[in-house]
Design a protein around this motif. Structure first.
Motif, mmCIF file in Angstrom:
data_model
loop_
_atom_site.group_PDB
_atom_site.id
_atom_site.type_symbol
_atom_site.label_atom_id
_atom_site.label_comp_id
_atom_site.label_asym_id
_atom_site.label_seq_id
_atom_site.Cartn_x
_atom_site.Cartn_y
_atom_site.Cartn_z
ATOM 1 N N LEU A 187 -4.751 -10.765 69.035
ATOM 2 C CA LEU A 187 -4.295 -10.185 67.784
ATOM 3 C C LEU A 187 -4.469 -8.886 67.229
ATOM 4 N N LYS A 188 -5.677 -7.961 68.181
ATOM 5 C CA LYS A 188 -5.715 -6.539 67.806
ATOM 6 C C LYS A 188 -4.480 -6.075 67.874
ATOM 7 N N PRO A 189 -3.654 -5.850 68.709
ATOM 8 C CA PRO A 189 -2.556 -5.092 68.730
ATOM 9 C C PRO A 189 -1.635 -4.969 67.763
ATOM 10 N N LEU A 190 -1.558 -6.334 66.822
ATOM 11 C CA LEU A 190 -0.573 -6.425 65.585
ATOM 12 C C LEU A 190 -1.592 -5.693 64.391
ATOM 13 N N THR A 232 9.349 -10.901 68.697
ATOM 14 C CA THR A 232 9.036 -10.717 70.244
ATOM 15 C C THR A 232 8.200 -11.805 70.728
ATOM 16 N N GLY A 233 8.111 -11.800 72.001
ATOM 17 C CA GLY A 233 7.638 -12.787 72.728
ATOM 18 C C GLY A 233 5.848 -12.921 72.480
ATOM 19 N N THR A 234 5.557 -11.625 72.383
ATOM 20 C CA THR A 234 4.186 -11.132 72.208
ATOM 21 C C THR A 234 3.759 -11.496 71.100
ATOM 22 N N GLU A 235 4.650 -11.218 70.133
ATOM 23 C CA GLU A 235 4.358 -11.743 68.646
ATOM 24 C C GLU A 235 4.328 -13.271 68.252
#
Length: 430
Positions: free
Chosen positions: A317-320, A255-258
């Motif tokens: 990076l924390k959400p991943l 995705t764009g966020t990734e």
């Protein structure tokens, strides 16, 4: 008693095969890859399968060194296999009479068998699976291109002749078209692979008395660079990151966020695509702001590197880190994994940011350019060359300075302007 024979095996009846009767036996025949007829005998108790003979002949003889019969592969030509049988039987008789040592009775492996054994040796020596496969494929291409059947047929002259042909018309090309020629770097990789194979044959496997390519020299032409990479200016890098973050498209499973987090970590740590593909949540220490990179056992530096992470990068990076497995997994076909098509991945977001993938000077910006972006930005920030080398995990500072620090001409012009030459009373650098 020694004899020559063909081995049989079963396979599924190919689609479109026609049934025929040959010498009273029910058979099927079909056109093979070479457009020649291939015949297989039907198996009554196994519907849908047929029994076919091997394309090459085999020799079965008694080997006194093991006190048992041995079967070794021969050739597609019957006469050549008969000659091989005579040689094997004669050697076995001399070993039995004590004229030759028992090691002389060991059958010589064919070239494909030696290549397979060398591939396994490289893999077990610590090389990555992809790296070992690339080495094997390059050595295989050289042997196939020269049409050799024995290691002793490889000579420096013939290998260089083949490399010269590939420099003119080799390389990747659409089916039915001629390639534009390989670069000097690719040619050096081919030479390195085939030299490694012949050295292994002589020193490790000991199937050859000498290394037949020891005089072959691997060299690169610095002027022949097919992919000259560049670094983005800080404003351009911000546009690329913003375009990825605001994208709603899923490109190669990301995705764009990734993709935004991927690009940000890549240009903030200098990690390679394959290293990023192996990163998992447990590799990131949120308390110490570090990331641990595990590399293959056969590496230029340490098997594990601990690199610092900027606090702002860690926030992105924390959400991943909440999931399991790789932070950026492959969600498609193995051949379309994002780390294999990194240049195409970046190209999508470059277009969204209205940035060219190739500038007016012919320099490209692909995924590996993010590693060069890290080195260039360290130089822009005034970080010493020795520290930049340590952060990029290079063996020498020369490698860092020569290939991974890419200042733009406007930046160098600004540096020269600091000397204030030509101004009255200001002809010395302050």
């Amino acid at each position: 008693m020694a004899h020559v024979h063909k081995q049989t095996f079963t396979k599924a009846i190919p689609t479109g095969a026609e049934r025929v009767t040959i010498k009273g036996r029910a058979c099927v025949r079909w056109r093979g890859r070479t457009k020649n007829w291939q015949v297989g005998e039907l198996i009554p108790d196994k519907p849908g399968r047929c029994r076919i003979e091997s394309s090459k002949w085999y020799v079965t003889y008694f080997d006194p060194s093991v006190n048992d019969t041995r079967t070794v592969p021969g050739y597609a030509d019957r006469a050549a296999t008969d000659a091989l049988m005579v040689t094997l039987v004669r050697t076995a008789e001399r070993v039995d009479a004590g004229v030759l040592p028992k090691e002389a009775a060991r059958p010589r492996l064919t070239l494909p068998e030696l290549l397979d054994r060398w591939h396994r040796y490289v893999r077990h020596s610590g090389a990555s699976e992809d790296g070992a496969r690339r080495q094997w494929r390059r050595a295989q291409d050289v042997c196939d291109g020269l049409k050799v059947t024995r290691v002793s047929e490889l000579t420096p002259t013939t290998v260089l002749d083949w490399i010269g042909t590939q420099r003119v018309s080799g390389g990747r090309a659409p089916k039915g078209k001629q390639g534009k020629g390989i670069s000097s770097g690719t040619a050096a990789n081919y030479i390195g692979a085939i030299k490694s194979f012949t050295r292994w044959c002589a020193l490790v496997e000991r199937c050859e008395a000498v290394d037949h390519l020891s005089a072959l020299v691997k060299s690169r032409d610095p002027a022949d660079l097919r992919h000259v990479r560049r670094a983005l200016m800080p404003v351009e890098l911000d546009r690329l990151l913003s375009a990825a973050q605001g994208s709603t498209e899923v490109i190669y499973g990301l995705t764009g966020t990734e993709r935004h987090a991927l690009y940000l970590v890549a240009c903030s740590t200098g990690l390679r695509a394959t290293e990023l593909s192996r990163l998992e949540p447990e590799h990131v220490d949120v308390t110490k702001n570090t990331v641990t990179v595990w590399r293959p056992a056969k590496t230029k530096t340490r098997p594990a590197d601990v690199l610092p992470l900027d606090a702002d990068v860690l926030k992105v990076l924390k959400p991943l880190l909440k999931g399991r497995g790789p932070l950026w997994p492959n969600r498609g076909k193995p051949t379309q994994a994002w780390w294999r098509v990194g240049a195409r991945l970046v190209r999508h977001d470059l277009a969204a940011a209205d940035l060219p993938a190739k500038d007016a000077q012919g320099r490209v910006f692909d995924f590996h350019s993010l590693r060069g972006q890290f080195g260039t930005d360290l130089d822009r920030a005034g970080v010493s060359l020795v520290r930049a080398q340590k952060l990029m995990r290079h063996s020498t500072p020369d490698l860092t300075a020569k290939y991974y620090m890419r200042p733009e001409s406007v930046e160098m012009a600004a540096d020269v302007a600091k000397l204030k030459r030509g101004r009255k009373g200001e002809n010395r650098a302050s």
